[in-house]
Motif scaffolding. Structure first.
Motif, PDB file in Angstrom:
ATOM      1  N   HIS A   6       0.967  -1.484   0.053  1.00  0.00           N
ATOM      2  CA  HIS A   6       0.150   0.199  -0.011  1.00  0.00           C
ATOM      3  C   HIS A   6       0.876   0.932   0.177  1.00  0.00           C
ATOM      4  N   ALA A   7       2.133   1.501   0.437  1.00  0.00           N
ATOM      5  CA  ALA A   7       2.262   2.715   1.032  1.00  0.00           C
ATOM      6  C   ALA A   7       3.469   2.805  -0.179  1.00  0.00           C
ATOM      7  N   LEU A   8       4.343   1.539  -1.132  1.00  0.00           N
ATOM      8  CA  LEU A   8       4.474   1.516  -2.229  1.00  0.00           C
ATOM      9  C   LEU A   8       3.685   2.218  -3.568  1.00  0.00           C
ATOM     10  N   ALA A   9       2.476   1.480  -3.274  1.00  0.00           N
ATOM     11  CA  ALA A   9       1.105   2.319  -4.477  1.00  0.00           C
ATOM     12  C   ALA A   9       1.012   4.024  -3.767  1.00  0.00           C
ATOM     13  N   LEU A  10       1.316   4.316  -2.795  1.00  0.00           N
ATOM     14  CA  LEU A  10       0.326   5.651  -2.521  1.00  0.00           C
ATOM     15  C   LEU A  10       2.259   6.550  -2.886  1.00  0.00           C
ATOM     16  N   PHE A  11       3.176   6.219  -2.976  1.00  0.00           N
ATOM     17  CA  PHE A  11       4.888   6.903  -3.492  1.00  0.00           C
ATOM     18  C   PHE A  11       4.820   6.640  -4.492  1.00  0.00           C
ATOM     19  N   ALA A  12       3.580   6.070  -5.243  1.00  0.00           N
ATOM     20  CA  ALA A  12       4.437   6.337  -6.712  1.00  0.00           C
ATOM     21  C   ALA A  12       3.796   7.083  -7.040  1.00  0.00           C
ATOM     22  N   PRO A  13       3.191   7.237  -7.726  1.00  0.00           N
ATOM     23  CA  PRO A  13       2.333   9.000  -8.123  1.00  0.00           C
ATOM     24  C   PRO A  13       3.445   9.977  -7.405  1.00  0.00           C
ATOM     25  N   VAL A  14       3.977   9.801  -6.677  1.00  0.00           N
ATOM     26  CA  VAL A  14       4.984  11.145  -5.760  1.00  0.00           C
ATOM     27  C   VAL A  14       5.961  10.371  -6.358  1.00  0.00           C
ATOM     28  N   ALA A  15       6.416   9.260  -6.520  1.00  0.00           N
ATOM     29  CA  ALA A  15       7.988   9.587  -6.781  1.00  0.00           C
ATOM     30  C   ALA A  15       8.295   9.635  -8.634  1.00  0.00           C
ATOM     31  N   ALA A  16       6.360   9.587  -9.302  1.00  0.00           N
ATOM     32  CA  ALA A  16       7.075   9.947 -10.233  1.00  0.00           C
ATOM     33  C   ALA A  16       6.815  11.148 -11.464  1.00  0.00           C
ATOM     34  N   LEU A  17       5.868  12.273 -10.306  1.00  0.00           N
ATOM     35  CA  LEU A  17       6.499  13.605 -10.239  1.00  0.00           C
ATOM     36  C   LEU A  17       7.443  13.829  -9.974  1.00  0.00           C
ATOM     37  N   MET A  18       8.325  13.621  -8.486  1.00  0.00           N
ATOM     38  CA  MET A  18       9.438  14.340  -8.739  1.00  0.00           C
ATOM     39  C   MET A  18      10.517  14.546  -9.738  1.00  0.00           C
ATOM     40  N   VAL A  19       9.837  12.945 -10.556  1.00  0.00           N
ATOM     41  CA  VAL A  19      11.148  12.460 -11.979  1.00  0.00           C
ATOM     42  C   VAL A  19      10.876  13.640 -12.868  1.00  0.00           C
ATOM     43  N   ILE A  20       9.105  13.753 -13.180  1.00  0.00           N
ATOM     44  CA  ILE A  20       9.261  14.019 -14.316  1.00  0.00           C
ATOM     45  C   ILE A  20       9.336  15.889 -14.085  1.00  0.00           C
ATOM     46  N   LEU A  21       8.446  16.456 -13.226  1.00  0.00           N
ATOM     47  CA  LEU A  21      10.020  18.235 -12.596  1.00  0.00           C
ATOM     48  C   LEU A  21      10.644  18.581 -12.405  1.00  0.00           C
ATOM     49  N   PRO A  22      11.038  19.276 -13.871  1.00  0.00           N
ATOM     50  CA  PRO A  22      12.130  19.519 -14.166  1.00  0.00           C
ATOM     51  C   PRO A  22      13.142  20.053 -13.511  1.00  0.00           C
ATOM     52  N   GLY A  23      14.160  19.583 -13.612  1.00  0.00           N
ATOM     53  CA  GLY A  23      15.754  20.079 -12.300  1.00  0.00           C
ATOM     54  C   GLY A  23      16.698  20.051 -12.774  1.00  0.00           C
ATOM     55  N   PRO A  24      18.549  19.877 -12.298  1.00  0.00           N
ATOM     56  CA  PRO A  24      19.251  20.072 -13.296  1.00  0.00           C
ATOM     57  C   PRO A  24      19.263  18.748 -13.923  1.00  0.00           C
ATOM     58  N   ASP A  25      18.576  17.504 -13.908  1.00  0.00           N
ATOM     59  CA  ASP A  25      18.603  16.819 -13.911  1.00  0.00           C
ATOM     60  C   ASP A  25      18.285  16.443 -15.857  1.00  0.00           C
ATOM     61  N   PHE A  26      16.971  17.361 -15.625  1.00  0.00           N
ATOM     62  CA  PHE A  26      16.222  16.964 -16.336  1.00  0.00           C
ATOM     63  C   PHE A  26      17.465  18.141 -18.042  1.00  0.00           C
ATOM     64  N   VAL A  27      17.636  19.304 -17.210  1.00  0.00           N
ATOM     65  CA  VAL A  27      18.516  19.721 -18.723  1.00  0.00           C
ATOM     66  C   VAL A  27      19.330  19.545 -19.155  1.00  0.00           C
ATOM     67  N   LEU A  28      19.950  18.585 -18.107  1.00  0.00           N
ATOM     68  CA  LEU A  28      21.134  17.615 -18.278  1.00  0.00           C
ATOM     69  C   LEU A  28      20.673  16.806 -19.083  1.00  0.00           C
ATOM     70  N   ILE A  29      19.796  15.540 -19.403  1.00  0.00           N
ATOM     71  CA  ILE A  29      20.132  14.818 -20.484  1.00  0.00           C
ATOM     72  C   ILE A  29      18.818  14.891 -21.940  1.00  0.00           C
ATOM     73  N   SER A  30      18.168  16.021 -21.631  1.00  0.00           N
ATOM     74  CA  SER A  30      17.725  17.257 -23.030  1.00  0.00           C
ATOM     75  C   SER A  30      18.715  17.681 -23.134  1.00  0.00           C
ATOM     76  N   ARG A  31      20.002  18.206 -23.106  1.00  0.00           N
ATOM     77  CA  ARG A  31      21.326  18.871 -24.041  1.00  0.00           C
ATOM     78  C   ARG A  31      22.240  17.401 -24.520  1.00  0.00           C
ATOM     79  N   THR A  32      22.246  16.763 -23.163  1.00  0.00           N
ATOM     80  CA  THR A  32      22.582  15.627 -23.742  1.00  0.00           C
ATOM     81  C   THR A  32      22.554  14.715 -25.120  1.00  0.00           C
ATOM     82  N   ALA A  33      21.376  14.777 -24.901  1.00  0.00           N
ATOM     83  CA  ALA A  33      20.449  13.734 -25.847  1.00  0.00           C
ATOM     84  C   ALA A  33      20.471  14.712 -27.293  1.00  0.00           C
TER      85      ALA A  33
END
Length: 220
Positions: A6-33
């Motif tokens: 149940h905790a994993l199911a609740l954490f999944a959308p939060v984790a997805a949002l944390m990953v998708i929101l733009p930040g240094p990782d997003f900028v680095l991956i986009s520039r590199t690709a």
């Protein structure tokens, strides 16, 4: 077992949002690709995912708590992140400035720009950009415990939540690299590539500046 699922199911959308929101990782991956191609973008994505696994291990053994609780250690980590983001930003600006008026090298077989970054360099940039982010340490100590049971062993829960976050990072950024790599030929012109490096450099320097004021706010 049910509560952990149940905790994993609740954490999944939060984790997805944390990953998708733009930040240094997003900028680095986009520039590199866009500048270096899909494969090197995915190598950087693997570096980011491995960085999250390192944060997970640090949280399991209690190192994250020690760093967050020590003004000296947390300050050193923050300054390392500021310097590294600033260094990437300046390097990107310099590369963009060198491209002014130049023509990008094109592979005669694929009609795509010739990469100038190795897979190891791409992986290392993704890894260090994530590892040297002090906010990741705080996230593992403040956000993840909200989805954990304190009546059960903590390290398996840290491993499960951190593993899920790392997997989401790898899937999202690998997919982003693949998509951007597919359209890379369209943006292979020297004008766009120059603007890409200059724009990414400015964003990295902005991230370094915001991290500096974040650290200054903690000090004062």
């Amino acid at each position: 077992m049910y509560s952990q699922i149940h905790a994993l199911a609740l954490f999944a959308p939060v984790a997805a949002l944390m990953v998708i929101l733009p930040g240094p990782d997003f900028v680095l991956i986009s520039r590199t690709a866009l500048a270096e191609g899909r494969a090197r973008g995915q190598a950087a994505a693997l570096g980011v995912a491995c960085g999250i696994l390192l944060h997970t291990g640090a949280a399991i053994i209690g190192l994250s708590a020690i760093i967050a609780g020590s003004p000296l250690l947390f300050g050193l980590l923050t300054w390392a992140g500021i310097v590294y983001l600033g260094w990437i930003g300046i390097a990107s600006l310099r590369q963009g400035a060198r491209m002014a008026g130049s023509v990008a090298d094109i592979d005669e077989h694929t009609s795509r720009p010739v990469p100038v970054m190795t897979y190891g360099q791409a992986f290392r940039q993704g890894f260090l950009t994530n590892v040297l982010n002090p906010k990741a340490v705080l996230s593992f100590l403040t956000l993840l415990p909200q989805f954990m049971s304190h009546t059960a062993p903590l390290w398996p829960q840290f491993l499960a939540l951190g593993g899920m976050l790392s997997l989401f990072c790898l899937v999202w950024f690998s997919t982003l690299s693949w998509l951007l790599g597919r359209i890379r030929r369209t943006f292979s012109g020297p004008v766009f590539q120059r603007r890409l490096h200059l724009g990414a450099g400015c964003v990295f320097l902005l991230c370094a500046t915001l991290l500096f004021f974040f650290h200054a706010g903690r000090l004062f």
